[in-house]
Enzyme design. Structure first.
Site, PDB file in Angstrom:
ATOM      1  N   ASP A 173      13.237  -0.469 -13.669  1.00  0.00           N
ATOM      2  CA  ASP A 173      12.367   0.603 -13.160  1.00  0.00           C
ATOM      3  C   ASP A 173      11.022  -0.289 -12.365  1.00  0.00           C
ATOM      4  O   ASP A 173      10.763  -1.386 -12.707  1.00  0.00           O
ATOM      5  CB  ASP A 173      11.733   0.873 -14.637  1.00  0.00           C
ATOM      6  CG  ASP A 173      10.610   1.983 -14.535  1.00  0.00           C
ATOM      7  OD1 ASP A 173      11.236   3.241 -14.440  1.00  0.00           O
ATOM      8  OD2 ASP A 173       9.573   1.740 -14.623  1.00  0.00           O
ATOM      9  N   HIS A 177       0.989  -0.390 -12.706  1.00  0.00           N
ATOM     10  CA  HIS A 177       0.240  -0.443 -13.791  1.00  0.00           C
ATOM     11  C   HIS A 177      -1.235  -1.067 -13.758  1.00  0.00           C
ATOM     12  O   HIS A 177      -1.367  -1.798 -12.533  1.00  0.00           O
ATOM     13  CB  HIS A 177       0.903  -1.184 -14.836  1.00  0.00           C
ATOM     14  CG  HIS A 177       2.195  -0.536 -15.296  1.00  0.00           C
ATOM     15  ND1 HIS A 177       2.219   0.221 -16.387  1.00  0.00           N
ATOM     16  CD2 HIS A 177       3.479  -0.737 -15.086  1.00  0.00           C
ATOM     17  CE1 HIS A 177       3.489   0.927 -16.542  1.00  0.00           C
ATOM     18  NE2 HIS A 177       4.101   0.429 -15.689  1.00  0.00           N
ATOM     19  N   GLU A 296     -11.115   4.897 -13.308  1.00  0.00           N
ATOM     20  CA  GLU A 296      -9.525   5.364 -13.562  1.00  0.00           C
ATOM     21  C   GLU A 296      -9.658   6.704 -12.687  1.00  0.00           C
ATOM     22  O   GLU A 296     -10.816   7.363 -12.359  1.00  0.00           O
ATOM     23  CB  GLU A 296      -9.244   5.427 -14.818  1.00  0.00           C
ATOM     24  CG  GLU A 296      -8.956   4.302 -15.454  1.00  0.00           C
ATOM     25  CD  GLU A 296      -7.640   3.697 -14.844  1.00  0.00           C
ATOM     26  OE1 GLU A 296      -6.810   4.162 -14.131  1.00  0.00           O
ATOM     27  OE2 GLU A 296      -7.151   2.509 -15.502  1.00  0.00           O
TER      28      GLU A 296
END
Length: 498
Positions: A173, A177, A296
């Site tokens: 995968d 992150h 974020e």
């Protein structure tokens, strides 16, 4: 390499070819040789130049990509930011009209091409090798990972393509992150719940073993976008690099790492090789005590996590004179990288259930590409009434982190927020056109998802998902026809009009 069948007429196959394309495109590229400090200053500059997204205003939507050629404290390395910061640029990279990118990504999932391994002599990412066992090895001096703001927990790797494999099945995968540089050879890694690499990590940890992981930085934009797909569109065991392969018409080339039993993207500018350590946790802001992590996608600075996994770095390999790749967390880059795969997932799910009814989807900038979708639905007969809301329910299933859906008719431009807001003002009544779905899991970075915010929220990370149905009831359609203007050839009057 350029595909012989000309599937990739843009010629983009890595970061450098993408930058060269933009250099030839007016208004899409800027660079500076003025020294910049990676601590808060670099991101502070780009916030004005072109961050867009949910970034603090003033900022600029669809600004150019920017390259910083002189980084304070570092030699022979530059930094590129904002590459995917406009939908138009992503369309250029992927040879597609910006409005059709969701459809392109949907088709690429269906025609995936698995990655292949190449020999080390063909892997430019290994031209220079730095081993962690060397006395002078120090991530903090080797890599110009920036802090987005002055209160960040530390320098962050925001565009690292993390690649790992299931210890038992060896299925792989790739995902992006949040990685914070903690020491000369350690990174902390925050994995949001449900990510596949976390599943691999937990399996390795249960066996008391480390999980090998490579982090490829500075790659083909097609890979950066493809890596942002999530389940159920790409379930456990589906390698998202195969979507990038379909986008380019040939496999992504991988190379065996130098110090760990894992592969990395062969054309990357920089690769970090390491292992996720079992049963080791670290406080994310242990070096700064700010209590904050980094900005974020919703536009807020996330809290520093008290105990998250650690990557022990074994080596860093690079191209000669490498280009570091970074992004502003709340910027338009996140909208496009996360949002276009979101659109593809929704289009796929709804098309299978009700073919031809959902005309298009936009994962809106205001939701960072994750929290808000605008869906353009066509009602052709009385029996279609209500199916638009069924489509919205399917969208929540296709992308579980989605929070709000705005439904509009076929005459509304979903990429024009003014047009969407017009539909809401003239085709929506709150008491009959709002559907609430409380108590559902959403994205943990939405700060309103807290029991202190609403009594309906039992624990952090839950939300009330909402459908705003701004479509006209079918039996009233004739009363909601927009004013029609004469079709004319504007270029007869303004030859240079675009």
């Amino acid at each position: 390499m350029k595909d012989s069948k000309n599937k990739n007429p843009s010629g983009v196959h890595d970061l450098r070819s993408a930058l060269e394309l933009l250099k030839r495109t007016p208004g899409e590229y800027v660079e500076t040789h003025v020294e910049v400090d990676p601590h808060a200053e670099l991101s502070g500059v780009y916030r004005y130049v072109g961050a867009g997204g949910t970034c603090q205003r003033p900022t600029r939507k669809n600004g150019p990509v920017m390259v910083f050629n002189k980084i304070k404290g570092f030699k022979d390395i530059s930094v590129a930011i904002g590459l995917n910061g406009s939908r138009k640029r992503v369309g250029q990279f992927l040879n597609c009209e910006p409005e059709k990118l969701g459809f392109l990504l949907k088709d690429s999932v269906e025609h995936a091409i698995a990655p292949i391994e190449v020999s080390a002599d063909k892997a430019v990412c290994q031209e220079v090798v730095h081993l962690a066992s060397d006395d002078d090895f120090d991530l903090r001096k080797l890599l110009p990972a920036p802090t987005n703001t002055e209160e960040d927990a530390g320098p962050y790797i925001t565009m690292g393509l993390c690649y790992a494999s299931d210890p038992d099945t060896h299925e792989s995968d790739v995902t992006i992150h949040r990685l914070c540089v903690q020491s000369r050879d350690e990174l902390s890694m925050w994995l949001t719940p449900g990510r596949h690499i976390d599943a691999f990590r937990m399996k390795a940890e249960a066996a008391g073993k480390p999980l090998p992981i490579s982090i490829s930085i500075g790659v083909d934009p097609a890979i950066e976008v493809a890596a942002c797909f999530e389940p159920p569109t790409t379930p456990l065991g589906f390698n998202e690099l195969s979507i990038a392969g379909a986008l380019r018409g040939h496999p992504v080339e991988m190379v065996q790492c130098k110090t760990i039993n894992e592969k990395a993207i062969a054309h990357a500018e920089i690769v970090i090789e390491g292992e996720l350590l079992p049963d080791v946790r670290v406080r994310e802001d242990q070096n700064t005590d700010t209590g904050r992590a980094m900005p974020e996608f919703p536009g807020y600075t996330g809290e520093a996590k008290a105990a998250i996994p650690v990557i022990k770095v074994k080596a860093v390999t690079t191209r000669r004179n490498p280009i570091w790749r970074t992004t502003v967390g709340p910027g338009e880059e996140h909208v496009n990288m996360a949002g276009i795969p979101t659109e593809a997932s929704i289009l796929d799910m709804v098309e299978r259930a009700m073919p031809g009814k959902l005309l298009n989807v936009f994962a809106h900038t205001a939701g960072g590409g994750k929290l808000l979708a605008v869906m353009q639905f066509k009602k052709s007969a009385p029996v279609d009434e209500g199916r638009q809301r069924q489509a919205a329910l399917l969208a929540f299933s296709a992308f579980p982190e989605l929070k709000h859906v705005i439904l509009v008719d076929e005459d509304v431009d979903i990429f024009d927020s003014d047009d969407v807001m017009w539909a809401m003002q003239t085709r929506y009544q709150g008491d009959v056109d709002t559907v609430f779905i409380p108590g559902v899991r959403c994205h943990p970075l939405d700060p309103s998802q807290d029991p202190k915010y609403s009594p309906s929220i039992l624990q952090q990370g839950m939300s009330c998902k909402t459908i705003f149905d701004c479509t006209v009831p079918f039996h009233l359609k004739e009363h909601f026809e927009r004013s029609k203007f004469k079709e004319v050839d504007v270029k007869r009057f303004l030859p240079d009009f675009e």
